[in-house]
Design a protein around this motif. Structure first.
Motif, PDB file in Angstrom:
ATOM      1  N   ALA A  27       0.277  29.010 -26.098  1.00 59.28           N
ATOM      2  CA  ALA A  27       1.862  29.305 -24.963  1.00 59.28           C
ATOM      3  C   ALA A  27       1.422  29.427 -23.639  1.00 59.28           C
ATOM      4  O   ALA A  27       0.084  29.860 -23.648  1.00 59.28           O
ATOM      5  CB  ALA A  27       2.514  30.796 -25.249  1.00 59.28           C
ATOM      6  N   VAL A  28       1.425  29.587 -23.036  1.00 58.76           N
ATOM      7  CA  VAL A  28       1.598  29.452 -21.152  1.00 58.76           C
ATOM      8  C   VAL A  28       2.061  30.657 -21.022  1.00 58.76           C
ATOM      9  O   VAL A  28       3.027  31.059 -21.017  1.00 58.76           O
ATOM     10  CB  VAL A  28       1.725  28.704 -20.668  1.00 58.76           C
ATOM     11  N   LEU A  29       0.967  31.691 -20.657  1.00 62.83           N
ATOM     12  CA  LEU A  29       1.817  32.999 -20.333  1.00 62.83           C
ATOM     13  C   LEU A  29       1.754  33.479 -19.168  1.00 62.83           C
ATOM     14  O   LEU A  29       0.972  33.587 -17.979  1.00 62.83           O
ATOM     15  CB  LEU A  29       0.429  34.551 -20.873  1.00 62.83           C
ATOM     16  N   LEU A  30       3.066  33.797 -18.078  1.00 68.56           N
ATOM     17  CA  LEU A  30       3.506  33.499 -17.488  1.00 68.56           C
ATOM     18  C   LEU A  30       3.406  35.001 -16.976  1.00 68.56           C
ATOM     19  O   LEU A  30       3.092  35.442 -15.469  1.00 68.56           O
ATOM     20  CB  LEU A  30       5.224  33.872 -17.160  1.00 68.56           C
ATOM     21  N   GLY A  31       3.319  36.284 -17.242  1.00 70.56           N
ATOM     22  CA  GLY A  31       2.813  37.522 -16.826  1.00 70.56           C
ATOM     23  C   GLY A  31       3.627  38.762 -17.960  1.00 70.56           C
ATOM     24  O   GLY A  31       3.782  38.330 -19.143  1.00 70.56           O
ATOM     25  N   LYS A  32       4.089  39.967 -17.686  1.00 69.01           N
ATOM     26  CA  LYS A  32       3.926  40.974 -18.747  1.00 69.01           C
ATOM     27  C   LYS A  32       5.391  41.489 -18.414  1.00 69.01           C
ATOM     28  O   LYS A  32       5.782  41.801 -16.851  1.00 69.01           O
ATOM     29  CB  LYS A  32       3.372  41.986 -18.590  1.00 69.01           C
ATOM     30  N   THR A  33       5.793  41.557 -19.137  1.00 70.93           N
ATOM     31  CA  THR A  33       7.466  41.857 -19.166  1.00 70.93           C
ATOM     32  C   THR A  33       7.778  43.398 -19.473  1.00 70.93           C
ATOM     33  O   THR A  33       7.105  43.990 -19.470  1.00 70.93           O
ATOM     34  CB  THR A  33       8.197  41.376 -20.125  1.00 70.93           C
ATOM     35  N   ASN A  34       8.621  44.405 -18.527  1.00 69.83           N
ATOM     36  CA  ASN A  34       9.402  45.229 -17.969  1.00 69.83           C
ATOM     37  C   ASN A  34       9.523  46.597 -19.562  1.00 69.83           C
ATOM     38  O   ASN A  34       9.786  45.747 -20.258  1.00 69.83           O
ATOM     39  CB  ASN A  34       9.674  45.804 -17.386  1.00 69.83           C
ATOM     40  N   ALA A  35       9.162  47.594 -19.488  1.00 72.05           N
ATOM     41  CA  ALA A  35       8.691  48.763 -20.345  1.00 72.05           C
ATOM     42  C   ALA A  35       8.829  49.995 -19.713  1.00 72.05           C
ATOM     43  O   ALA A  35       8.456  50.495 -19.594  1.00 72.05           O
ATOM     44  CB  ALA A  35       8.058  47.809 -21.627  1.00 72.05           C
ATOM     45  N   PRO A  36      10.007  50.823 -20.900  1.00 67.77           N
ATOM     46  CA  PRO A  36       9.799  52.417 -20.113  1.00 67.77           C
ATOM     47  C   PRO A  36       8.599  52.569 -20.985  1.00 67.77           C
ATOM     48  O   PRO A  36       7.934  52.049 -21.644  1.00 67.77           O
ATOM     49  CB  PRO A  36      10.872  52.691 -21.141  1.00 67.77           C
ATOM     50  N   GLU A  37       8.231  53.848 -19.792  1.00 64.81           N
ATOM     51  CA  GLU A  37       6.845  54.367 -20.664  1.00 64.81           C
ATOM     52  C   GLU A  37       6.393  54.603 -21.704  1.00 64.81           C
ATOM     53  O   GLU A  37       6.942  55.398 -22.839  1.00 64.81           O
ATOM     54  CB  GLU A  37       6.694  55.877 -19.145  1.00 64.81           C
ATOM     55  N   PHE A  38       5.182  53.796 -22.115  1.00 63.20           N
ATOM     56  CA  PHE A  38       4.581  54.071 -23.734  1.00 63.20           C
ATOM     57  C   PHE A  38       5.928  53.400 -24.748  1.00 63.20           C
ATOM     58  O   PHE A  38       5.976  54.273 -25.793  1.00 63.20           O
ATOM     59  CB  PHE A  38       4.558  55.674 -23.541  1.00 63.20           C
ATOM     60  N   GLY A  39       7.275  53.490 -24.463  1.00 66.76           N
ATOM     61  CA  GLY A  39       8.200  52.938 -24.781  1.00 66.76           C
ATOM     62  C   GLY A  39       9.190  53.561 -25.798  1.00 66.76           C
ATOM     63  O   GLY A  39       9.301  53.461 -26.830  1.00 66.76           O
ATOM     64  N   VAL A  40       8.755  54.773 -25.549  1.00 64.35           N
ATOM     65  CA  VAL A  40      10.014  56.075 -25.984  1.00 64.35           C
ATOM     66  C   VAL A  40      11.313  56.067 -25.388  1.00 64.35           C
ATOM     67  O   VAL A  40      11.840  57.418 -25.649  1.00 64.35           O
ATOM     68  CB  VAL A  40       8.808  57.428 -25.826  1.00 64.35           C
ATOM     69  N   ALA A  41      11.982  54.593 -25.239  1.00 62.24           N
ATOM     70  CA  ALA A  41      13.255  55.128 -24.145  1.00 62.24           C
ATOM     71  C   ALA A  41      13.478  53.833 -24.673  1.00 62.24           C
ATOM     72  O   ALA A  41      13.355  52.742 -24.460  1.00 62.24           O
ATOM     73  CB  ALA A  41      13.236  55.332 -22.843  1.00 62.24           C
ATOM     74  N   CYS A  42      15.366  54.040 -24.499  1.00 61.31           N
ATOM     75  CA  CYS A  42      16.191  52.806 -25.040  1.00 61.31           C
ATOM     76  C   CYS A  42      16.272  52.663 -23.594  1.00 61.31           C
ATOM     77  O   CYS A  42      17.636  51.571 -24.181  1.00 61.31           O
ATOM     78  CB  CYS A  42      17.211  52.523 -25.998  1.00 61.31           C
ATOM     79  N   TYR A  43      15.942  52.557 -22.918  1.00 64.39           N
ATOM     80  CA  TYR A  43      16.730  51.840 -20.971  1.00 64.39           C
ATOM     81  C   TYR A  43      15.164  51.945 -20.955  1.00 64.39           C
ATOM     82  O   TYR A  43      14.255  52.378 -20.694  1.00 64.39           O
ATOM     83  CB  TYR A  43      17.418  52.839 -20.712  1.00 64.39           C
ATOM     84  N   THR A  44      14.893  50.701 -19.712  1.00 64.70           N
ATOM     85  CA  THR A  44      14.067  50.345 -19.281  1.00 64.70           C
ATOM     86  C   THR A  44      14.148  50.999 -18.263  1.00 64.70           C
ATOM     87  O   THR A  44      14.586  50.126 -16.910  1.00 64.70           O
ATOM     88  CB  THR A  44      13.367  48.707 -19.732  1.00 64.70           C
ATOM     89  N   GLU A  45      13.767  52.050 -18.005  1.00 59.22           N
ATOM     90  CA  GLU A  45      13.426  52.489 -16.514  1.00 59.22           C
ATOM     91  C   GLU A  45      11.851  53.229 -16.241  1.00 59.22           C
ATOM     92  O   GLU A  45      11.813  54.061 -17.106  1.00 59.22           O
ATOM     93  CB  GLU A  45      14.272  53.664 -16.230  1.00 59.22           C
ATOM     94  N   ASN A  46      11.369  52.489 -15.040  1.00 55.99           N
ATOM     95  CA  ASN A  46       9.959  53.722 -15.009  1.00 55.99           C
ATOM     96  C   ASN A  46       9.063  53.861 -13.824  1.00 55.99           C
ATOM     97  O   ASN A  46      10.249  52.890 -12.368  1.00 55.99           O
ATOM     98  CB  ASN A  46       8.632  52.837 -15.845  1.00 55.99           C
ATOM     99  N   ALA A  47       7.811  53.973 -13.466  1.00 58.26           N
ATOM    100  CA  ALA A  47       7.541  54.600 -11.914  1.00 58.26           C
ATOM    101  C   ALA A  47       6.144  53.885 -12.068  1.00 58.26           C
ATOM    102  O   ALA A  47       5.484  53.945 -10.806  1.00 58.26           O
ATOM    103  CB  ALA A  47       6.934  55.919 -11.669  1.00 58.26           C
ATOM    104  N   VAL A  48       6.621  52.427 -12.692  1.00 61.83           N
ATOM    105  CA  VAL A  48       6.084  50.859 -12.457  1.00 61.83           C
ATOM    106  C   VAL A  48       6.471  49.693 -11.126  1.00 61.83           C
ATOM    107  O   VAL A  48       5.849  49.484 -10.499  1.00 61.83           O
ATOM    108  CB  VAL A  48       5.309  50.724 -13.215  1.00 61.83           C
ATOM    109  N   THR A  49       8.076  50.070 -11.471  1.00 61.99           N
ATOM    110  CA  THR A  49       7.997  49.150 -10.537  1.00 61.99           C
ATOM    111  C   THR A  49       9.220  49.437 -10.259  1.00 61.99           C
ATOM    112  O   THR A  49       9.821  50.881 -10.624  1.00 61.99           O
ATOM    113  CB  THR A  49       9.484  48.046 -11.955  1.00 61.99           C
TER     114      THR A  49
END
Length: 475
Positions: free
Chosen positions: A116-138
């Motif tokens: 596979a050709v890795l394009l990048g890293k996909t967004n995730a909530p902090e440490f994965g402890v939420a069912c909504y993807t919102e953080n202070a990184v993006t």
């Protein structure tokens, strides 16, 4: 005019092998789309065009020699909760932004070795402890391309957004309480959570592990193609096992016998009713399954979220957050954590060893009730979520202290399959009059992943859903 991203991953793989398109051309197409569209979508944390094109050139060299690896030349994104050697992995946490692991996580290594050709890293909530993807990184949250004012769920929200909007053909995801399936539901995709042990957690290990990696894709065949690559646990894995049938083949086949299927739409939560369109999604699936000759019966939920069970699920998130914070984040940087993570970690820090054991016992009883109640069935059928994707801000609207309660109300159908270890898949059903996606969840018997995948493929073949793309697809 047809675009290359209109092709499924399987079709792209065939085009690469026949040399109708090069891996570099394919990677550049997706990199261009990411640059053009992702500012509105929040799908990616990191994109590395130089790395991607270097990987693509290597893929083209192998293809020119006639070397056909399972994913040779297919672009992919890796969820930002999983380590990638030489590529920043923040775990969705601002204190860890810029962290570059020295080694790949086990499954990441498998995906890379599959070409596979890795394009990048996909967004995730902090440490994965939420069912909504919102953080202070993006700069912004990951949103569903069907309505950019609504979340694409989490914790694999960025991955789902990317595949749904045509920024990736397939994506790596992971699921600790529904985190592959609910993003699939929010983005009109196929998301598979495999049986415990089919995909390894290495190098991590735990006697009480609910999380497992899996694929997000637009078709069952594509999801099964990626799952087969991921399903190679090392010998040191505590729960590792290998299927005796091809998962990729299951994604192109049908069940070899009629299946006995139990279904319900009751949320199991006091005072929480499913959205009418969630009920509609299940009922239309029931009718299709019956028309295909399966034995489909309505049953009551094998277990309900009483106060003890609901508290145990919330405590599980608190313990997960506490472990991540204490092991990964220096004390002097913890003020950079999100309010939700700080709240969970504070609650987890107050729990004693006895509290943790009681939590595990409560979750085990809850899971055992599901196993016993489904013993006579091959498959369980429910909605994936209790309603459509929710508006931005929904989960924190009544304060940080109520986030877990509001998350469970929306994602209540998914955690039990993580606790039992059973395989589960979220499949698209339909779009409602507002253009919002709705979905169904199928849960199979433990280690009968091939049967589950083949049933999903049958439903896709028989028209359970239409590939209705969001507006971003055509831009």
């Amino acid at each position: 005019m047809s675009q290359v991203h209109d092709l499924s991953a399987a079709a792209q793989l065939r085009a690469l092998r026949s040399r109708d398109i090069s891996a570099r051309e394919l990677a550049q197409h997706y990199l261009d789309r990411i640059a053009k569209l992702d500012g509105e979508l929040g799908a990616f944390v990191t994109v590395d065009p130089e790395l991607a094109l270097r990987d693509a050139d290597r893929a083209d060299e192998r293809l020119a020699r006639g070397e056909h690896t399972p994913l040779g030349g297919i672009p992919i994104g890796i969820k930002d909760l999983h380590a990638t050697a030489g590529l920043a992995t923040s775990f969705g946490s601002a204190p860890l932004a810029g962290h570059v692991p020295a080694e790949d996580a086990w499954t990441v290594g498998l995906i890379r070795r599959a070409g596979a050709v890795l394009l990048g890293k996909t967004n995730a909530p902090e440490f994965g402890v939420a069912c909504y993807t919102e953080n202070a990184v993006t700069p912004g949250p990951a949103v569903t391309p069907y309505d950019t004012g609504r979340y694409s769920s989490g914790s694999s929200g960025g991955a789902a957004t990317a595949v749904s909007a045509g920024l990736l053909p397939i994506a790596h995801a992971s699921d600790g309480a529904g985190s592959t399936r609910t993003p699939a539901a929010a983005c009109h995709l196929v998301g598979i959570k495999p049986s415990r042990g089919l995909v390894s957690l290495a190098p991590a290990g735990s006697f009480f592990a609910t999380g497992i990696e899996g694929p997000l894709a637009r078709t069952v065949e594509d999801a099964a193609l990626l799952l087969e690559v991921m399903a190679q646990p090392p010998s040191r894995d505590l729960y590792g096992w290998t299927p005796d049938t091809s998962l990729a083949q299951a994604g192109r086949s049908r069940p070899n016998r009629p299946l006995k299927i139990g279904w319900w739409t009751d949320t199991g939560l006091p005072g929480v009713a499913p959205h009418p369109e969630s009920v509609r999604a299940v009922r239309r699936t029931v009718e299709l399954l019956r028309g295909l000759g399966h034995d489909v019966r309505e049953i009551a939920p094998p277990a309900r979220y009483d106060e003890t069970a609901a508290r145990a699920v919330s405590d599980m998130l608190s313990i997960s957050a506490t472990m991540s914070v204490t092991t990964l984040v220096p004390a002097e940087k913890r003020d950079q954590l999100t309010a939700h993570t700080r709240n969970l970690a504070a609650a987890g820090a107050k729990m004693t060893g006895s509290d943790v054991l009681l939590m595990q016992a409560a979750l085990a009883r809850f899971a055992g009730d599901f196993l016993a109640g489904l013993d006579d069935f091959d498959i369980a059928l429910t909605p994936t979520t209790s309603g459509p994707p929710v508006p931005l801000g929904h989960f924190e609207a009544e304060g940080i202290e109520r986030v877990n309660e509001r998350m469970l109300s929306w994602s209540c159908y998914t955690p039990w399959a993580n606790l039992t270890g059973q395989p589960a898949v979220s499949l698209p059903s339909h779009l409602d009059d507002d253009g919002l996606p709705h979905s169904v969840q199928l849960v199979g018997r433990l280690r009968q992943d091939a049967t589950l995948v083949s049933l999903a493929a049958q439903l896709e073949h028989e028209g359970l859903w239409d590939a209705v793309h969001p507006p971003h697809w055509f831009r």
